[in-house]
Structures are given as C-alpha cells and as structure tokens.
Write a protein that holds these residues in place. Structure first.
Motif, PDB file in Angstrom:
ATOM      1  N   MET A  93      23.945  26.850  13.662  1.00 43.28           N
ATOM      2  CA  MET A  93      24.514  27.592  14.771  1.00 43.28           C
ATOM      3  C   MET A  93      25.010  28.962  14.327  1.00 43.28           C
ATOM      4  SD  MET A  93      23.800  25.781  17.307  1.00 43.28           S
ATOM      5  CE  MET A  93      24.741  26.429  18.685  1.00 43.28           C
ATOM      6  N   ASP A  94      25.120  29.160  13.029  1.00 40.03           N
ATOM      7  CA  ASP A  94      25.322  30.509  12.529  1.00 40.03           C
ATOM      8  C   ASP A  94      23.945  31.002  12.099  1.00 40.03           C
ATOM      9  OD1 ASP A  94      25.267  28.710  10.406  1.00 40.03           O
ATOM     10  OD2 ASP A  94      26.637  29.853   9.168  1.00 40.03           O
ATOM     11  N   MET A  95      23.621  32.223  12.444  1.00 41.19           N
ATOM     12  CA  MET A  95      22.282  32.760  12.222  1.00 41.19           C
ATOM     13  C   MET A  95      22.007  32.877  10.727  1.00 41.19           C
ATOM     14  SD  MET A  95      20.538  35.990  14.186  1.00 41.19           S
ATOM     15  CE  MET A  95      21.961  37.031  13.930  1.00 41.19           C
ATOM     16  N   ARG A  96      21.057  32.105  10.239  1.00 34.20           N
ATOM     17  CA  ARG A  96      20.678  32.094   8.828  1.00 34.20           C
ATOM     18  C   ARG A  96      19.254  32.621   8.722  1.00 34.20           C
ATOM     19  NH1 ARG A  96      23.379  31.855   4.870  1.00 34.20           N
ATOM     20  NH2 ARG A  96      22.185  30.298   3.792  1.00 34.20           N
ATOM     21  N   VAL A  97      19.132  33.948   8.677  1.00 35.87           N
ATOM     22  CA  VAL A  97      17.843  34.636   8.596  1.00 35.87           C
ATOM     23  C   VAL A  97      18.004  35.719   7.539  1.00 35.87           C
ATOM     24  CG1 VAL A  97      16.141  36.002   9.863  1.00 35.87           C
ATOM     25  CG2 VAL A  97      17.374  34.168  11.037  1.00 35.87           C
ATOM     26  N   SER A  98      16.983  35.859   6.679  1.00 29.81           N
ATOM     27  CA  SER A  98      17.115  36.804   5.572  1.00 29.81           C
ATOM     28  C   SER A  98      15.817  37.536   5.293  1.00 29.81           C
ATOM     29  CB  SER A  98      17.547  36.067   4.299  1.00 29.81           C
ATOM     30  OG  SER A  98      16.465  35.333   3.751  1.00 29.81           O
ATOM     31  N   HIS A 147      25.763  22.944  10.173  1.00 26.81           N
ATOM     32  CA  HIS A 147      26.930  23.418   9.434  1.00 26.81           C
ATOM     33  C   HIS A 147      28.208  22.915  10.106  1.00 26.81           C
ATOM     34  CE1 HIS A 147      24.271  26.944   7.977  1.00 26.81           C
ATOM     35  NE2 HIS A 147      24.147  25.884   7.215  1.00 26.81           N
ATOM     36  N   TRP A 148      29.062  22.293   9.341  1.00 22.47           N
ATOM     37  CA  TRP A 148      30.282  21.707   9.883  1.00 22.47           C
ATOM     38  C   TRP A 148      31.374  22.740  10.110  1.00 22.47           C
ATOM     39  CZ3 TRP A 148      34.400  22.631   6.783  1.00 22.47           C
ATOM     40  CH2 TRP A 148      34.135  22.916   5.446  1.00 22.47           C
ATOM     41  N   TRP A 149      31.275  23.922   9.515  1.00 27.47           N
ATOM     42  CA  TRP A 149      32.363  24.882   9.572  1.00 27.47           C
ATOM     43  C   TRP A 149      32.309  25.806  10.789  1.00 27.47           C
ATOM     44  CZ3 TRP A 149      28.649  25.076   5.671  1.00 27.47           C
ATOM     45  CH2 TRP A 149      27.705  26.087   5.788  1.00 27.47           C
ATOM     46  N   VAL A 150      31.298  25.704  11.623  1.00 27.08           N
ATOM     47  CA  VAL A 150      31.242  26.573  12.798  1.00 27.08           C
ATOM     48  C   VAL A 150      32.291  26.132  13.822  1.00 27.08           C
ATOM     49  CG1 VAL A 150      28.815  27.188  12.482  1.00 27.08           C
ATOM     50  CG2 VAL A 150      29.409  25.223  13.886  1.00 27.08           C
ATOM     51  N   GLU A 151      32.653  27.039  14.697  1.00 23.03           N
ATOM     52  CA  GLU A 151      33.681  26.766  15.699  1.00 23.03           C
ATOM     53  C   GLU A 151      33.189  25.751  16.723  1.00 23.03           C
ATOM     54  OE1 GLU A 151      36.777  27.918  15.620  1.00 23.03           O
ATOM     55  OE2 GLU A 151      36.342  29.020  13.784  1.00 23.03           O
ATOM     56  N   HIS A 152      33.737  24.558  16.714  1.00 23.96           N
ATOM     57  CA  HIS A 152      33.293  23.507  17.624  1.00 23.96           C
ATOM     58  C   HIS A 152      33.756  23.720  19.057  1.00 23.96           C
ATOM     59  CE1 HIS A 152      32.470  20.503  14.137  1.00 23.96           C
ATOM     60  NE2 HIS A 152      31.618  21.496  14.181  1.00 23.96           N
ATOM     61  N   ASP A 153      34.664  24.678  19.279  1.00 23.65           N
ATOM     62  CA  ASP A 153      35.075  24.951  20.652  1.00 23.65           C
ATOM     63  C   ASP A 153      34.137  25.934  21.348  1.00 23.65           C
ATOM     64  OD1 ASP A 153      35.868  27.152  19.172  1.00 23.65           O
ATOM     65  OD2 ASP A 153      37.854  27.280  20.061  1.00 23.65           O
ATOM     66  N   ASP A 154      33.146  26.457  20.625  1.00 24.13           N
ATOM     67  CA  ASP A 154      32.134  27.322  21.221  1.00 24.13           C
ATOM     68  C   ASP A 154      31.248  26.451  22.127  1.00 24.13           C
ATOM     69  OD1 ASP A 154      29.435  28.474  21.500  1.00 24.13           O
ATOM     70  OD2 ASP A 154      30.132  30.014  20.121  1.00 24.13           O
ATOM     71  N   PRO A 155      31.043  26.829  23.383  1.00 23.03           N
ATOM     72  CA  PRO A 155      30.244  26.002  24.289  1.00 23.03           C
ATOM     73  C   PRO A 155      28.811  25.762  23.802  1.00 23.03           C
ATOM     74  CG  PRO A 155      31.290  27.818  25.484  1.00 23.03           C
ATOM     75  CD  PRO A 155      31.589  28.001  24.036  1.00 23.03           C
ATOM     76  N   GLU A 156      28.234  26.733  23.116  1.00 21.34           N
ATOM     77  CA  GLU A 156      26.868  26.560  22.604  1.00 21.34           C
ATOM     78  C   GLU A 156      26.851  25.529  21.479  1.00 21.34           C
ATOM     79  OE1 GLU A 156      24.661  27.738  24.446  1.00 21.34           O
ATOM     80  OE2 GLU A 156      25.761  29.334  25.453  1.00 21.34           O
ATOM     81  N   ALA A 164      22.579  15.588  20.009  1.00 17.28           N
ATOM     82  CA  ALA A 164      22.225  14.751  18.862  1.00 17.28           C
ATOM     83  C   ALA A 164      22.916  13.393  18.975  1.00 17.28           C
ATOM     84  CB  ALA A 164      22.661  15.429  17.565  1.00 17.28           C
ATOM     85  N   ASP A 165      22.294  12.400  18.355  1.00 18.94           N
ATOM     86  CA  ASP A 165      22.951  11.098  18.250  1.00 18.94           C
ATOM     87  C   ASP A 165      23.908  11.088  17.070  1.00 18.94           C
ATOM     88  OD1 ASP A 165      21.503   9.644  20.383  1.00 18.94           O
ATOM     89  OD2 ASP A 165      19.770  10.084  19.129  1.00 18.94           O
ATOM     90  N   ILE A 166      23.515  11.788  16.001  1.00 19.85           N
ATOM     91  CA  ILE A 166      24.327  11.861  14.785  1.00 19.85           C
ATOM     92  C   ILE A 166      24.275  13.292  14.271  1.00 19.85           C
ATOM     93  CG2 ILE A 166      24.592  11.057  12.392  1.00 19.85           C
ATOM     94  CD1 ILE A 166      23.098   8.497  13.248  1.00 19.85           C
ATOM     95  N   VAL A 167      25.430  13.817  13.877  1.00 20.58           N
ATOM     96  CA  VAL A 167      25.479  15.160  13.263  1.00 20.58           C
ATOM     97  C   VAL A 167      26.012  14.971  11.858  1.00 20.58           C
ATOM     98  CG1 VAL A 167      26.478  17.471  13.364  1.00 20.58           C
ATOM     99  CG2 VAL A 167      25.892  16.279  15.477  1.00 20.58           C
TER     100      VAL A 167
END
Length: 167
Positions: A93-98, A147-156, A164-167
């Motif tokens: 959910m964080d853009m990982r492009v390089s 990634h577990w560190w992203v803001e879980h309160d973000d609606p996206e 998902a069934d499992i994260v």
C-alpha cells in the motif's frame, strides 16, 4: 486438493513481471504498456535484486484493467489445479517502484500523465485486491503479504485488508 500435498496456496506477485522468465518476456512484448515508466519512458521495477541498471521484476501497472484481468485469469487457471488459495506477495500500500538501482521513483500515471501520487497507488491496489476477491472462485483463500506499518485508518488500506482472508 492437490494429491501430493495438503491444502496449499499458489504464489502470485501482485505487480511483478519477471524480466528473465520466458512467459513474461512474451507478455512484455505483447503488452509493454503494462510496465510502469518514469518521465523519460524508461521501465521501472520492484526494488528487489537490483544491479544498478535493472532489477529482476518490472513493476506492473496495478491500475491497468487489462493487466488485472490477465493476472486474475492466470491465477484462476492455477487455482483450478487444486490449490486451496493464493498467497499474494507485494500487496504494497506504500508505492514500491524504483529505477534499476533500487532508488524510489514515482512512475508516470498512465491515466493522468503526471507522476503517480501515493493516494492513487493505494486506490489502484485496493481496487485490484477487491476485484481479485470478487473474481476468484468461492472458497479460495486469499492471503496478502502486505506491509504492516502502513496507516490502517486509511480507507484504501482498510479496503485492501477487507479483501483478504489472511494478512
């Protein structure tokens, strides 16, 4: 179920198009527009196993409807062999492009022509994961490696987690 194994998940990367896999090389020849690009038009990568000029995995455009349809079709075909579900890697959910040196680059968003914003990336990933959940066969378990560190309160992010069934 697969006769030779217990309940097993097939591995699928959400947005990797592998540079050195023959099937993916054919895919790239047919659909070069599925790879995210920088403002000069150079292809971009998932920042993993980079050698300074390229990495092993091109970064696919998760917002592209044709790419999404191909990914889901391929995954459904493999699931039909008896897998219990799919382990989806790189549900980032964080853009990982390089670039090829592994340096973060904001790709040009093919839908806007401007550098892709993080909010747009999250919206594209969330919509893609929702579509996966809608279109995979009933009962197929969906596991996200996210990634577990992203803001879980973000609606996206919440949309992604809910798909998902499992994260």
């Amino acid at each position: 179920a697969l006769e030779w194994a217990g309940p097993t998940h097939v591995y699928a990367d959400l947005y990797a198009i592998y540079r050195d896999v023959p099937e993916h090389q054919r895919l790239l020849a047919e659909h070069p527009e599925w790879v995210l690009r920088d403002e000069a038009g150079a292809p971009l990568f998932i920042p993993y196993d980079c050698d300074g000029t390229s990495c092993t995995q091109y970064a696919a455009d998760v917002g592209n409807p044709a790419y999404r349809a191909w990914w889901i079709s391929e995954t459904k075909a493999v699931l039909a062999k008896g897998y219990a579900g799919v382990f989806v890697d790189d549900v980032n959910m964080d853009m990982r492009v390089s670039d090829g040196a592994g340096r973060d680059v904001a790709p040009i968003d093919p839908r806007t022509g401007a550098p892709m914003r993080s909010a747009s990336w999250r919206r594209y990933v969330a919509a893609f994961t929702e579509r996966i959940a809608e279109e995979l066969p009933a009962g197929a378990e969906i596991v996200h490696n996210a990634h577990w560190w992203v803001e879980h309160d973000d609606p996206e992010v919440q949309r992604q987690i809910d798909s998902a069934d499992i994260v």
